[in-house]
Write an enzyme that holds these catalytic residues in place. Structure first.
Site, PDB file in Angstrom:
ATOM      1  CB  SER A  75      -0.700   0.049   1.207  1.00 28.75           C
ATOM      2  OG  SER A  75      -1.825  -1.071   1.409  1.00 28.75           O
ATOM      3  CG  HIS A  95      -2.964  -2.781  -3.077  1.00 25.71           C
ATOM      4  ND1 HIS A  95      -1.898  -3.920  -3.042  1.00 25.71           N
ATOM      5  CD2 HIS A  95      -3.151  -2.171  -1.876  1.00 25.71           C
ATOM      6  CE1 HIS A  95      -1.592  -4.006  -1.709  1.00 25.71           C
ATOM      7  NE2 HIS A  95      -2.376  -2.988  -1.079  1.00 25.71           N
ATOM      8  CG  HIS A 143      -4.638  -7.925   0.856  1.00 25.06           C
ATOM      9  ND1 HIS A 143      -4.868  -7.115  -0.154  1.00 25.06           N
ATOM     10  CD2 HIS A 143      -3.458  -7.678   1.584  1.00 25.06           C
ATOM     11  CE1 HIS A 143      -3.964  -6.122  -0.154  1.00 25.06           C
ATOM     12  NE2 HIS A 143      -3.111  -6.428   0.720  1.00 25.06           N
ATOM     13  CE1 TYR A 191      -8.294  -6.122   2.241  1.00 22.01           C
ATOM     14  CE2 TYR A 191      -6.492  -6.822   3.539  1.00 22.01           C
ATOM     15  CZ  TYR A 191      -7.071  -5.920   2.615  1.00 22.01           C
ATOM     16  OH  TYR A 191      -6.336  -5.049   2.002  1.00 22.01           O
ATOM     17  CD  GLU A 192      -8.197  -7.780  -2.124  1.00 19.99           C
ATOM     18  OE1 GLU A 192      -8.405  -7.430  -3.180  1.00 19.99           O
ATOM     19  OE2 GLU A 192      -6.804  -8.292  -1.889  1.00 19.99           O
ATOM     20  CB  ALA A 236       1.501  -0.151   4.821  1.00 15.35           C
ATOM     21  CG  MET A 290      -4.430  -6.477   7.652  1.00 13.25           C
ATOM     22  SD  MET A 290      -5.791  -5.500   7.055  1.00 13.25           S
ATOM     23  CE  MET A 290      -6.108  -4.438   8.359  1.00 13.25           C
ATOM     24  CB  SER A 291       0.148  -8.479   2.908  1.00 14.43           C
ATOM     25  OG  SER A 291       1.208  -7.383   3.379  1.00 14.43           O
ATOM     26  CG  ASN A 306      -0.876   2.549  11.244  1.00 14.26           C
ATOM     27  OD1 ASN A 306      -0.539   1.854  10.190  1.00 14.26           O
ATOM     28  ND2 ASN A 306      -1.304   1.971  12.162  1.00 14.26           N
ATOM     29  CG  HIS A 347      -6.640   1.937   3.354  1.00 22.26           C
ATOM     30  ND1 HIS A 347      -5.718   1.110   3.621  1.00 22.26           N
ATOM     31  CD2 HIS A 347      -6.895   2.165   1.969  1.00 22.26           C
ATOM     32  CE1 HIS A 347      -5.338   0.730   2.061  1.00 22.26           C
ATOM     33  NE2 HIS A 347      -5.990   1.757   1.212  1.00 22.26           N
TER      34      HIS A 347
HETATM   35  N1  HPA Z   1      -2.590  -3.166  11.426  1.00 26.63           N
HETATM   36  C1  HPA Z   1      -2.883  -4.012  10.519  1.00 26.63           C
HETATM   37  N2  HPA Z   1      -2.560  -3.834   9.392  1.00 26.63           N
HETATM   38  C2  HPA Z   1      -1.775  -2.656   8.894  1.00 26.63           C
HETATM   39  C3  HPA Z   1      -1.849  -1.408  10.039  1.00 26.63           C
HETATM   40  C4  HPA Z   1      -2.320  -1.823  11.301  1.00 26.63           C
HETATM   41  O1  HPA Z   1      -2.299  -0.983  12.338  1.00 26.63           O
HETATM   42  N3  HPA Z   1      -1.119  -0.581   9.323  1.00 26.63           N
HETATM   43  C5  HPA Z   1      -1.045  -0.822   8.001  1.00 26.63           C
HETATM   44  N4  HPA Z   1      -1.414  -2.038   7.838  1.00 26.63           N
END
Ligand code: HPA
Length: 274
Positions: free
Chosen positions: A29, A60, A82, A84-85, A112, A210-211, A234, A246
């Site tokens: 991302s 993406h 992903h 989750y998709e 990310a 998440m990847s 973050n 996001h």
């Molecule tokens: N949690 C999960 N996935 C992420 C985060 C997060 O804080 N930041 C970027 N991808």
């Protein structure tokens, strides 16, 4: 996904390109623009490739870019799939199997991630030393594809210690601070609760995302040399008093992208000489 489907996708990609890529690079991302810098570029939309899927996430791009950087032939995935998709794990990892079928033996995965460690700040880069993946099914579940690797594959050094050493000296040379830590895989799509983040940190991780872990498992099964790089976008939930979203993740990704690309280029150049 079947072996025939993987082979068909790989044949299609092969028919579109003249160079034989040595590196596969998956860009996460907000980190996709390295692909713009390649020479002799060939772009293939995921939609065009047989049995590929469509990336549904903002940030993406959903295409493959093959070309050379500094004469090094690379294949870049601008976007990934992903769990989750709604994709199954063998769909998530299908591009890695295609890379393996194309003879690509080196993989760079980027993402990310949120920091679960008070010592890490947004904008930091983390070299992945190891990962924890307790959630979601294992991408190697099901009949083993013996042509790629063994039924029970070793995971003692998936993020090659030799490449990590190289990455650390490259970071030093280009004067970019590089942390080294453990990535915790969550399926998403919701961000973590504060209690989950506390637990994740207690389990020994520094960042959460998440990847990456599914792709790395399949790449390790296929014997690839792997390097993983997280961009801390973050602080994860509860580490500081702030919400996670996001847009914020994308914004931070874009903000540090230039620096990220400088580091990536330096690593790629050194790695290609091994
Ligand atoms: N949690 C999960 N996935 C992420 C985060 C997060 O804080 N930041 C970027 N991808």
């Amino acid at each position: 996904m079947t072996l025939d489907q993987i082979k068909e996708a790989a044949r299609f990609i092969s028919s579109k390109i003249e160079v034989k890529p040595q590196f596969g690079i998956i860009l996460g991302s907000g980190l996709g623009s390295f692909a713009d810098e390649l020479s002799q570029k060939v772009c293939i939309g995921f939609r065009q490739i047989p049995h590929f899927h469509v990336s549904t996430v903002a940030g993406h791009e959903g295409r493959m870019v093959i070309g050379t950087y500094d004469k090094i032939p690379v294949m870049i995935l601008q976007g990934r799939f992903h769990y989750y998709e709604g994709y199954a794990m063998d769909q998530v990892t299908f591009p890695v199997r295609c890379m393996l079928s194309l003879g690509i033996s080196n993989l760079i995965v980027t993402n990310a991630a949120g920091s679960v460690d008070i010592e890490y700040k947004p904008g930091d880069f983390m070299l992945i030393k190891d990962h924890i993946k307790f959630h979601g099914e294992n991408p190697l579940r099901g009949p083993n594809m013996d042509e790629y690797g063994p039924r029970f594959n070793d995971m003692s050094d998936p993020y090659s210690a030799q490449i990590r050493q190289l990455a650390k000296s490259c970071a030093k040379a280009v004067n970019i601070e590089l942390k080294e830590g453990v990535y915790y895989y969550m399926t998403g799509p919701c961000y973590e609760t504060a209690a989950e983040v506390k637990a994740i940190n207690t389990l020994g991780a520094n960042a959460v995302g998440m990847s990456t872990a599914p792709e790395v498992i399949v790449a390790a099964h296929g014997g690839m040399n792997i390097m993983g790089l997280s961009c801390i976008t973050n602080m994860a939930t509860g580490i500081i008093d702030q919400h996670v979203d996001h847009d914020g993740v994308m914004k931070m990704g874009n903000q540090v992208e230039k620096k990220f690309i400088t580091l990536l280029k330096s690593i790629l150049t050194e790695w290609s000489t091994l």
